[in-house]
Design a protein around this motif. Structure first.
Motif, PDB file in Angstrom:
ATOM      1  N   VAL A   1     -15.712  -3.178   5.110  1.00 26.04           N
ATOM      2  CA  VAL A   1     -14.179  -2.019   5.225  1.00 26.04           C
ATOM      3  C   VAL A   1     -13.389  -2.663   5.394  1.00 26.04           C
ATOM      4  N   THR A   2     -11.976  -2.470   4.198  1.00 28.99           N
ATOM      5  CA  THR A   2     -10.929  -2.897   4.114  1.00 28.99           C
ATOM      6  C   THR A   2      -9.502  -1.266   4.474  1.00 28.99           C
ATOM      7  N   LEU A   3      -8.536  -2.880   4.623  1.00 28.60           N
ATOM      8  CA  LEU A   3      -7.705  -0.982   4.485  1.00 28.60           C
ATOM      9  C   LEU A   3      -6.545  -1.793   4.393  1.00 28.60           C
ATOM     10  N   MET A   4      -5.436  -0.995   3.252  1.00 28.17           N
ATOM     11  CA  MET A   4      -4.489  -2.030   2.548  1.00 28.17           C
ATOM     12  C   MET A   4      -2.531  -0.761   2.906  1.00 28.17           C
ATOM     13  N   GLN A   5      -1.642  -1.290   3.398  1.00 28.78           N
ATOM     14  CA  GLN A   5      -0.730  -0.522   3.599  1.00 28.78           C
ATOM     15  C   GLN A   5       0.791  -1.054   2.493  1.00 28.78           C
ATOM     16  N   ALA A   6       0.939  -0.472   2.292  1.00 24.56           N
ATOM     17  CA  ALA A   6       2.304  -0.731   1.404  1.00 24.56           C
ATOM     18  C   ALA A   6       3.943   0.071   0.951  1.00 24.56           C
ATOM     19  N   ARG A   7       4.614  -0.401   1.019  1.00 23.09           N
ATOM     20  CA  ARG A   7       5.894   0.254   0.911  1.00 23.09           C
ATOM     21  C   ARG A   7       6.260   0.039  -0.711  1.00 23.09           C
ATOM     22  N   LEU A   8       6.402   1.726  -0.690  1.00 24.48           N
ATOM     23  CA  LEU A   8       6.697   1.827  -2.594  1.00 24.48           C
ATOM     24  C   LEU A   8       7.791   2.125  -3.052  1.00 24.48           C
ATOM     25  N   GLU A   9       8.094   2.279  -4.815  1.00 25.55           N
ATOM     26  CA  GLU A   9       9.563   3.025  -4.675  1.00 25.55           C
ATOM     27  C   GLU A   9       9.780   4.430  -4.454  1.00 25.55           C
ATOM     28  N   PRO A  10      11.022   4.993  -3.993  1.00 21.13           N
ATOM     29  CA  PRO A  10      11.123   6.070  -3.520  1.00 21.13           C
ATOM     30  C   PRO A  10      10.734   7.097  -4.914  1.00 21.13           C
ATOM     31  N   GLU A  11      10.664   6.555  -5.976  1.00 23.25           N
ATOM     32  CA  GLU A  11      10.334   7.404  -6.681  1.00 23.25           C
ATOM     33  C   GLU A  11       8.889   8.210  -7.404  1.00 23.25           C
ATOM     34  N   PHE A  12       8.408   7.619  -6.382  1.00 18.45           N
ATOM     35  CA  PHE A  12       6.915   7.581  -5.513  1.00 18.45           C
ATOM     36  C   PHE A  12       6.551   8.797  -4.664  1.00 18.45           C
ATOM     37  N   ALA A  13       7.473   8.906  -4.596  1.00 15.93           N
ATOM     38  CA  ALA A  13       7.459  10.916  -3.439  1.00 15.93           C
ATOM     39  C   ALA A  13       7.474  11.552  -4.544  1.00 15.93           C
ATOM     40  N   VAL A  14       7.431  11.897  -5.479  1.00 15.40           N
ATOM     41  CA  VAL A  14       7.346  12.774  -6.177  1.00 15.40           C
ATOM     42  C   VAL A  14       5.526  12.713  -7.738  1.00 15.40           C
ATOM     43  N   GLU A  15       5.236  11.561  -7.020  1.00 10.64           N
ATOM     44  CA  GLU A  15       4.513  10.855  -7.647  1.00 10.64           C
ATOM     45  C   GLU A  15       3.255  12.149  -7.528  1.00 10.64           C
ATOM     46  N   SER A  16       2.760  12.883  -8.375  1.00 10.19           N
ATOM     47  CA  SER A  16       1.048  13.696  -7.473  1.00 10.19           C
ATOM     48  C   SER A  16       0.221  13.463  -8.229  1.00 10.19           C
ATOM     49  N   MET A  17       0.271  12.144  -9.318  1.00 13.27           N
ATOM     50  CA  MET A  17      -0.730  11.512  -9.351  1.00 13.27           C
ATOM     51  C   MET A  17      -1.177  10.016  -8.744  1.00 13.27           C
ATOM     52  N   LEU A  18      -0.707   9.562  -7.602  1.00 15.44           N
ATOM     53  CA  LEU A  18      -1.066   8.403  -6.967  1.00 15.44           C
ATOM     54  C   LEU A  18      -2.001   7.988  -6.275  1.00 15.44           C
ATOM     55  N   GLY A  19      -2.420   9.655  -5.965  1.00 16.67           N
ATOM     56  CA  GLY A  19      -3.916   9.249  -5.031  1.00 16.67           C
ATOM     57  C   GLY A  19      -4.528   8.498  -6.067  1.00 16.67           C
ATOM     58  N   ASP A  20      -4.697   8.865  -7.701  1.00 16.99           N
ATOM     59  CA  ASP A  20      -5.770   8.379  -8.503  1.00 16.99           C
ATOM     60  C   ASP A  20      -5.442   6.933  -9.380  1.00 16.99           C
ATOM     61  N   VAL A  21      -3.623   6.639  -8.524  1.00 13.13           N
ATOM     62  CA  VAL A  21      -3.090   5.687  -9.321  1.00 13.13           C
ATOM     63  C   VAL A  21      -4.519   4.359  -8.392  1.00 13.13           C
ATOM     64  N   ALA A  22      -3.746   4.357  -6.763  1.00 11.28           N
ATOM     65  CA  ALA A  22      -4.142   4.024  -5.903  1.00 11.28           C
ATOM     66  C   ALA A  22      -6.369   3.705  -6.021  1.00 11.28           C
ATOM     67  N   TRP A  23      -5.987   4.941  -6.426  1.00  8.51           N
ATOM     68  CA  TRP A  23      -7.858   4.811  -6.438  1.00  8.51           C
ATOM     69  C   TRP A  23      -8.033   3.604  -7.603  1.00  8.51           C
ATOM     70  N   SER A  24      -7.464   4.176  -8.614  1.00  6.52           N
ATOM     71  CA  SER A  24      -7.616   2.990  -9.909  1.00  6.52           C
ATOM     72  C   SER A  24      -7.712   1.078  -9.671  1.00  6.52           C
ATOM     73  N   TRP A  25      -6.561   1.463  -7.935  1.00  2.53           N
ATOM     74  CA  TRP A  25      -6.479  -0.230  -8.059  1.00  2.53           C
ATOM     75  C   TRP A  25      -7.667  -0.855  -7.249  1.00  2.53           C
ATOM     76  N   VAL A  26      -8.525   0.419  -6.210  1.00  2.00           N
ATOM     77  CA  VAL A  26      -9.505  -0.083  -5.778  1.00  2.00           C
ATOM     78  C   VAL A  26     -10.924  -0.024  -7.198  1.00  2.00           C
ATOM     79  N   THR A  27     -11.067   0.120  -7.439  1.00  2.00           N
ATOM     80  CA  THR A  27     -12.299   0.750  -8.706  1.00  2.00           C
ATOM     81  C   THR A  27     -11.682  -0.596  -9.614  1.00  2.00           C
ATOM     82  N   GLU A  28     -11.128  -0.999 -10.049  1.00  2.00           N
ATOM     83  CA  GLU A  28     -10.358  -2.124 -10.967  1.00  2.00           C
ATOM     84  C   GLU A  28     -10.400  -3.628 -10.299  1.00  2.00           C
ATOM     85  N   SER A  29      -9.988  -3.752  -9.767  1.00  2.00           N
ATOM     86  CA  SER A  29     -10.051  -4.937  -8.893  1.00  2.00           C
ATOM     87  C   SER A  29     -11.336  -5.148  -8.661  1.00  2.00           C
TER      88      SER A  29
END
Length: 195
Positions: free
Chosen positions: A83-111
């Motif tokens: 069971v894992t938890l990761m938290q991070a502060r992102l650049e402000p442009e991510f506020a409007v990034e609709s694909m952020l969930g998909d990108v973060a999911w790819s961090w998990v699967t690719e790692s």
């Protein structure tokens, strides 16, 4: 007699978690063993980590928890669960990034894939929090935080690739460029019972 009272199970779990202190991770990742939640499984182990950026400030943090039930757990489809938890502060442009969930999911699967951490029953929840200030606080910049909660069942009793994967997810969330794990000598972590 309760399963957690059998010494062979305790010894097997200790060997699994002791091996994690030898995992080589990026220099930017500082981790320590912490007290683990004890009600989730007969045997538990946990670590917390901080990802330190170039300015010596924390850019991401997280927790890695190992659950072990020698009798197995139907919901895990196995006897081990990470069971894992990761938290991070992102650049402000991510506020409007609709694909952020998909990108973060790819961090998990690719790692997991890049570290050879074979697993099943992989699940993940990604939360984005955008903080905007108004009125007397309007001068504060917009901030974007991401929280990634992921858990999976390792396919074998070999947790080192899973631990390394977690640190790689932290690095991705913290905005560090991908690179191989730093092969400098691993340092033994501070154990929870040393606190």
């Amino acid at each position: 007699m309760a399963v957690h009272q059998f010494p062979q199970h305790r010894a097997a779990f200790q060997a699994l978690t002791d091996a994690l202190s030898r995992v080589r991770v990026r220099r930017e990742v500082e981790w320590n063993e912490i007290p683990a939640p004890s009600r989730l499984a007969p045997f538990t182990w946990a670590a917390s980590a901080e990802l330190i950026g170039d300015d010596d400030e924390e850019v991401a943090s997280g927790k890695f928890i190992v659950l072990y039930d020698p009798a197995g757990n139907d919901s895990w489809q196995g006897d081990l669960r990470v069971v894992t938890l990761m938290q991070a502060r992102l650049e402000p442009e991510f506020a409007v990034e609709s694909m952020l969930g998909d990108v973060a999911w790819s961090w998990v699967t690719e790692s997991l894939e890049s570290m050879g951490a074979s697993a099943h029953e992989l699940g993940c929840t990604i939360t984005r929090v955008v903080s905007q200030s108004y009125g007397a606080l309007a001068a504060r910049p917009t901030s974007v935080d991401v929280e990634i909660r992921a858990s999976w069942t390792p396919d074998e009793h070999h947790l080192e690739p899973h631990f390394a994967s977690w640190t790689q997810i932290l690095a991705a969330a913290g905005g560090l460029p991908p690179r191989p794990v730093d092969l400098a000598s691993a340092r033994p972590p501070l154990r929870a019972d040393d606190l």
